[in-house]
Scaffold this active site. Structure first.
Site, short mmCIF file in Angstrom:
data_model
loop_
_atom_site.label_atom_id
_atom_site.label_comp_id
_atom_site.label_asym_id
_atom_site.label_seq_id
_atom_site.Cartn_x
_atom_site.Cartn_y
_atom_site.Cartn_z
N ARG A 186 4.41 -0.04 12.99
CA ARG A 186 3.58 -0.72 12.07
C ARG A 186 3.89 -0.32 10.67
NH1 ARG A 186 -2.16 -4.04 10.94
NH2 ARG A 186 -0.97 -5.45 10.41
N ASN B 194 -7.68 -5.47 14.13
CA ASN B 194 -7.79 -4.89 13.77
C ASN B 194 -9.59 -5.32 13.74
OD1 ASN B 194 -5.41 -4.97 12.82
ND2 ASN B 194 -5.36 -5.33 9.85
N GLU C 202 -5.39 -1.73 13.95
CA GLU C 202 -5.81 -0.84 12.81
C GLU C 202 -6.97 -0.22 13.66
OE1 GLU C 202 -5.22 -2.64 8.93
OE2 GLU C 202 -3.89 -3.79 8.98
N TRP D 83 -4.64 3.58 11.74
CA TRP D 83 -4.31 3.74 10.09
C TRP D 83 -5.16 4.53 9.63
CZ3 TRP D 83 -2.72 -0.28 7.48
CH2 TRP D 83 -2.33 -0.48 6.12
N ASN E 218 -0.99 -10.68 8.24
CA ASN E 218 -2.56 -9.97 8.79
C ASN E 218 -4.18 -10.24 7.79
OD1 ASN E 218 -3.48 -6.91 8.98
ND2 ASN E 218 -3.78 -7.43 7.12
N GLU E 219 -4.54 -10.56 8.95
CA GLU E 219 -6.24 -10.89 8.49
C GLU E 219 -6.57 -11.50 7.27
OE1 GLU E 219 -8.04 -7.08 6.69
OE2 GLU E 219 -7.72 -6.01 8.98
N PHE F 17 -7.43 7.16 3.52
CA PHE F 17 -7.27 6.32 5.27
C PHE F 17 -6.26 7.46 5.95
CE2 PHE F 17 -10.07 2.96 4.33
CZ PHE F 17 -10.39 2.81 5.37
N GLU G 77 -5.79 1.28 -1.56
CA GLU G 77 -6.14 1.10 -0.45
C GLU G 77 -6.71 -0.30 -1.68
OE1 GLU G 77 -7.23 0.32 1.69
OE2 GLU G 77 -9.60 -0.18 2.32
N TRP G 78 -5.88 -0.82 -1.70
CA TRP G 78 -6.31 -1.76 -2.78
C TRP G 78 -7.47 -2.04 -4.06
CZ3 TRP G 78 -3.09 -4.92 -1.06
CH2 TRP G 78 -2.04 -5.15 0.38
N HIS H 26 1.48 -9.31 4.18
CA HIS H 26 0.24 -8.61 4.47
C HIS H 26 -0.86 -8.18 2.74
CE1 HIS H 26 -2.03 -4.76 6.07
NE2 HIS H 26 -3.02 -4.88 4.81
N GLN I 154 0.49 -1.37 0.12
CA GLN I 154 0.60 0.25 0.07
C GLN I 154 0.67 1.54 0.06
OE1 GLN I 154 -3.04 -1.72 3.17
NE2 GLN I 154 -3.85 -0.26 1.95
N TYR J 175 -12.72 -1.70 12.64
CA TYR J 175 -13.07 -0.48 11.97
C TYR J 175 -14.69 -0.03 12.27
CZ TYR J 175 -9.02 -0.87 9.12
OH TYR J 175 -7.51 -0.03 8.90
#
Ligand code: GBH
Length: 496
Positions: A99, A321, A394, A443, A189-190, A459, A450-451, A144, A42, A323
């Protein structure tokens, strides 16, 4: 969700929030870590520089139609060349930890673990040194989402067990190369997002959805084993000497039961099983949640006795993480075997009865500002898993990219300031409730790639001017953190 419940939730929250309106750094324990987060694909750019090999995200973002604005992470905010400037920024804001993630194919360009790229090792050593010089703790995520492309193409990526072995070699190389200076490691990550977005909806790399009734479960299984292998290598070979900690990052929205009916409550619990339990139950209890086995039968892989032993307690902390939150109700859908949500028999709703949304809307379609949800997730983890140490790895919200508004308006991100204030107040409350929360990472340091949404969502605490030389400009939320972290009491943005 009924209006009476709405009143109750809001009243309870307002009481907490108003009593904590003057929340300050000193309300958190002094050893509580405040950091800021990014990930390699990213922010790094330099996608072909320094001997880096291609990853599945390089290939995915270059495939037409996959990224909504047609962009890629080839350059993004160019942290590869500007890391010193960015680390100065972290230091100026007063964060004590950063991070970031390592791009696996910068270390092993073909992923296979035989040909090491020393330029990649040097790059991350330089970052780590620059952080330590400024008193900022490096906190490293090994994976990630940017798998070396060669592993995808030659061995089937996360669908194949060989990837577990290659991940272990890569992890060991990182512990050996950086571990004398890095005390906090995150393996993956996730894993949920790789399983679901990579192999069910296909909106993330590698973009598969053909076998969505089986592949996500296999991919999750292999990621869990990869995590456990890496953690065991760290503990057996490095931990005593290096004295660090290792954890896994999971992501979880809070599913508030749509009503007090037993069916809706059970649906919300099931949704927790399919987000958190999928990854944490094998680690804490040795197997997947019962509700997943019931619904998935043989589609859910089985752990051998050896796997179980490897997995058991294979983390020193949970990275969370978080949100947003939404309502979850029961919906009998189980015939639709290929839809990840329908398998769960849940429906996910963002509105109170009468149509008002659960919280103010951020830019991304899934993101609502619901501060009370984070307290509930933290308390749920504390209760279910016997109060393990948790870092919030995050937390944040996005604004729409906007070509029209003047810069000063884009920088005055009032909603983000109130988001951080309110979420930190809710985290503080969870700590008072007894949850073992050890740190918090916002974050993100900067606007970034953003992917699948490319550069359409922002963000960052820092605005990046993508049209003018990638200049960084602090937003009000960055000033807010600066004041907060210096220990002052902060009510609004930079003005007071
Ligand atoms: C995090 O994922 C990532 O770790 C980070 O890299 C990312 O930049 C950040 O979130 C912000 O998104 O509604 O079908 O489009 C958080 C989990 C995964 C939640 C993708 C939202 C969108 C699914 N997110 N998901 S969809």
């Amino acid at each position: 969700m009924g209006l009476e419940k709405k009143k109750k939730v809001e009243e309870e929250w307002n009481n907490i929030y108003n009593s904590k309106h003057q929340l300050s750094r000193a309300d958190f324990p002094s050893h509580f870590v405040f950091g800021v987060a990014t990930s390699a694909y990213q922010v790094e750019g330099g996608s072909k520089d320094g001997g880096k090999g291609p990853s599945i995200w390089d290939s995915f973002s270059h495939t037409q139609g996959k990224i909504c604005d047609g962009s890629t992470g080839d350059v993004t905010v160019d942290q590869y060349h500007r890391y010193k400037e960015d680390i100065d920024l972290i230091s100026k804001l007063g964060f004590k930890a950063y991070r970031f993630s390592i791009s696996w194919s910068r270390i092993f360009p073909d992923g296979l673990g035989t040909k090491i790229n020393h330029e990649g090792i040097k790059y991350y050593n330089d970052i780590i040194d620059a952080l330590l010089e400024r008193g900022i703790e490096p906190c490293i995520t090994l994976y990630h989402w940017d798998l070396p492309l060669n592993l995808e193409e030659s061995c089937g990526g996360w669908l194949d067990e060989q990837t577990v072995k290659y991940f272990a070699i890569y992890a060991e190389t990182c512990f050996g190369s950086f571990g004398n200076k890095v005390k906090r490691w995150i393996t993956i990550n996730e894993p949920l997002q790789t399983a679901v977005n990579g192999y069910c909806t296909g909106i993330h790399a590698p973009g598969r959805s053909e076998s969505s009734s089986t592949e996500p479960f296999l991919v999750a299984h292999n990621q869990l084993l990869a995590h456990a292998e890496a953690a065991s290598i760290y503990r057996n070979k490095f931990k005593d000497e290096q004295g660090g900690e290792i954890g896994l990052v999971v992501d979880c929205e809070w599913p508030e039961p749509l009503s007090d009916n037993l069916e809706d409550k059970a649906a919300a619990t099931r949704r927790l099983d399919f987000q958190l339990g999928w990854y944490l139950d094998p680690i804490f209890f040795g197997d997947y949640p019962e509700s997943m086995r019931e619904r998935l039968g043989d589609r859910l892989p089985k752990f051998s006795q050896q796997d179980r032993e490897l997995l058991k307690h294979s983390l020193d902390f949970i990275g969370l993480n978080h949100y947003t939150s939404r309502f979850v109700g029961h919906a009998a859908n189980s015939l639709e075997e290929n839809d990840f949500y329908k398998i769960q028999d849940v429906e996910i709703i963002a509105e109170w009865e009468g149509g008002e949304v659960i919280g103010e809307k951020a830019a991304s379609s899934w993101l609502y500002v619901v501060p009370w949800g984070i307290r509930k997730v933290l308390n749920y983890i504390a209760e279910r898993y016997d109060n393990p140490p948790v870092y919030i790895t995050e937390n944040g919200m996005d604004d729409e990219d906007d070509d029209v508004s003047p810069l000063h308006e884009m920088l005055d991100d009032k909603l983000r300031v109130s988001y951080f204030k309110a979420y930190l107040a809710a985290i503080h409350q969870a700590i008072l409730d007894g949850a073992n929360v050890r740190g918090y990472f916002a974050w993100s340091l900067l606007d970034n790639f953003e992917w699948n949404l490319g550069y359409t969502k922002r963000f960052g605490l820092t605005y990046v001017d993508f049209k003018n030389g990638l200049t960084r400009h602090l937003k009000s939320s960055a000033y807010w953190f600066m004041r907060f972290l210096k220990g002052g009491q902060v009510k609004h943005g930079k003005e007071d």
